[in-house]
Design an enzyme around this catalytic site. Structure first.
Site, PDB file in Angstrom:
ATOM      1  N   LYS A 214      51.468  39.330  52.279  1.00 29.73           N
ATOM      2  CA  LYS A 214      50.290  39.963  51.538  1.00 29.73           C
ATOM      3  C   LYS A 214      50.958  40.589  50.486  1.00 29.73           C
ATOM      4  O   LYS A 214      51.953  41.310  50.293  1.00 29.73           O
ATOM      5  CB  LYS A 214      49.478  40.784  52.332  1.00 29.73           C
ATOM      6  CG  LYS A 214      48.744  39.932  53.547  1.00 29.73           C
ATOM      7  CD  LYS A 214      47.476  38.870  52.770  1.00 29.73           C
ATOM      8  CE  LYS A 214      47.101  38.200  54.105  1.00 29.73           C
ATOM      9  NZ  LYS A 214      46.072  38.961  54.766  1.00 29.73           N
TER      10      LYS A 214
ATOM     11  N   ARG B 194      49.659  35.883  62.965  1.00 24.92           N
ATOM     12  CA  ARG B 194      49.222  34.776  62.099  1.00 24.92           C
ATOM     13  C   ARG B 194      50.239  34.809  60.907  1.00 24.92           C
ATOM     14  O   ARG B 194      50.167  35.826  60.247  1.00 24.92           O
ATOM     15  CB  ARG B 194      47.856  34.608  61.408  1.00 24.92           C
ATOM     16  CG  ARG B 194      47.342  33.633  60.651  1.00 24.92           C
ATOM     17  CD  ARG B 194      46.038  33.612  60.229  1.00 24.92           C
ATOM     18  NE  ARG B 194      45.564  32.605  59.396  1.00 24.92           N
ATOM     19  CZ  ARG B 194      45.686  32.244  58.172  1.00 24.92           C
ATOM     20  NH1 ARG B 194      46.034  33.401  57.561  1.00 24.92           N
ATOM     21  NH2 ARG B 194      45.349  31.446  57.420  1.00 24.92           N
TER      22      ARG B 194
END
Length: 367
Positions: free
Chosen positions: A310, A345
């Site tokens: 991210k 994840r």
């Protein structure tokens, strides 16, 4: 965190009408130390283990005002805590959905898209996506999460037929191999096609709020579902997100989605919750939510955590692009596991599995 007033324990008389109460596990530990303290009664297992906690922050909230006091677990009965037994059952109980699997489980990301923020276009064709899914499974992914619509900040919606075209053959092939497959979609029609093709889980970034037909579909199919926290749409979600207290706001909004799912006929023991790292959150919000991740166990559901690659990793470091954020991804994954996350994840399954193996060995070395 800004605006939190710390109070001394005990808290009798402070829990007044109109206050919301949250239990945040603190003094987390693993390995032999955790086992010994649980056996001695000075700690409780968090969500069935392998993380235990020796203390709890009792967090009281009324509007934007937040008060907090820390209490060792053996003193919790000394406080005026409504439904203490029920709260502890939700916080400490095993998660039947995961069975006896060793946690955390790794969910490998298979983006069958041309425009995902990290690997968009790398596996856009069905054959490439299938091969990538098989490789991730060989590296240790217990679940393969197949997505056909990018939900990166600023992303535009994908037509349903195109999303189905991208995902259905990938799901069918990987499920036929015997892998546990999840469909990453906000759309009931895409979910249905994937479930018909052999998918076992649904992963919805909107928490079943985007498509009015989604909750009924998941209820009818009886499959596990991941409810992720997000505000707004991917296209606009990063436009100045604001929270009174990000971890507690996320908790409240996920709790509302869990209750809505139950009302639609989805049993709580088939629901996982995901705080939505990077979705409608600033870097500061992401750090706050991650720091208090353990509070989400109070919902009584397994916690999925996904911070892989991210943009906040680069913002916290030297502005690295997604291709150079592996180390930060692993740091966040280990932080999630230390706070009891049961599913990670990730894009980088082999590297994350290696980091977890080393961490487990360190924990075992304490024995």
């Amino acid at each position: 965190m800004i605006g939190i007033e710390r109070k001394p324990a005990p808290l009798r008389g402070l829990l007044r009408s109109g206050h919301r109460l949250y239990l945040l596990p603190r003094d987390l530990l693993t390995g032999e130390a955790a086992e010994a303290e649980v056996e001695a009664g000075s700690a409780h297992w968090l969500a069935g283990g392998p993380v235990a906690f020796r203390a709890v922050d009792l967090i009281m909230r009324s509007g934007p005002a937040v008060q907090m006091a820390r209490a060792p677990v053996e003193t919790l009965a000394d406080h005026d805590i409504p439904d203490l037994d029920g709260r502890l059952r939700r916080l400490c109980g095993p998660r039947p959905l995961l069975g006896k699997a060793t946690v955390p489980l790794l969910m490998g990301i298979v983006n069958a898209t041309p425009d995902s923020f990290f690997d968009g276009g790398h596996h856009a064709g069905a054959e490439a996506a299938i091969a990538h899914g098989r490789a991730l499974a060989a590296q240790g992914a217990a679940i393969l999460d197949i997505g056909g619509e990018s939900t990166r900040p600023g992303a535009e919606p994908v037509p349903l037929d195109e999303e189905r075209r991208r995902t259905e053959p990938v799901v069918r092939a990987l499920a036929a191999d015997g892998h546990t497959v999840s469909i990453d979609s906000r759309n009931a029609a895409v979910m249905a096609a994937a479930l018909d093709a052999g998918a076992a889980w649904v992963n919805d970034v909107s928490g079943l709020s985007h498509d009015p037909a989604a909750a009924a579909l998941v209820a009818a199919r009886g499959c596990p579902v991941v409810l992720m926290h997000m505000r707004g749409e991917p296209r606009t979600m990063q436009a100045e997100p604001r929270y009174d207290c990000a971890p507690l706001d996320v908790y409240d909004e996920l709790e509302a989605r869990v209750l809505a799912a139950e009302q639609a006929g989805i049993a709580r023991d088939r629901i996982l919750v995901d705080p939505g790292y990077g979705f409608a959150k600033t870097v500061a919000h992401n750090l706050q939510v991650t720091s208090w991740l353990a509070v989400l166990h109070g919902l009584g559901c397994p916690v999925l955590f996904g911070a892989s690659r991210k943009s906040s990793i680069g913002k916290l470091s030297r502005g690295e692009p997604a291709s150079d954020r592996l180390a930060g991804s692993i740091a966040l994954a280990l932080a999630g596991v230390a706070r009891g996350a049961q599913v990670l994840r990730v894009h980088d399954v082999a590297e994350t599995a290696q980091a977890l193996a080393v961490q487990r060995a360190l924990d075992a070395a304490e024995r």
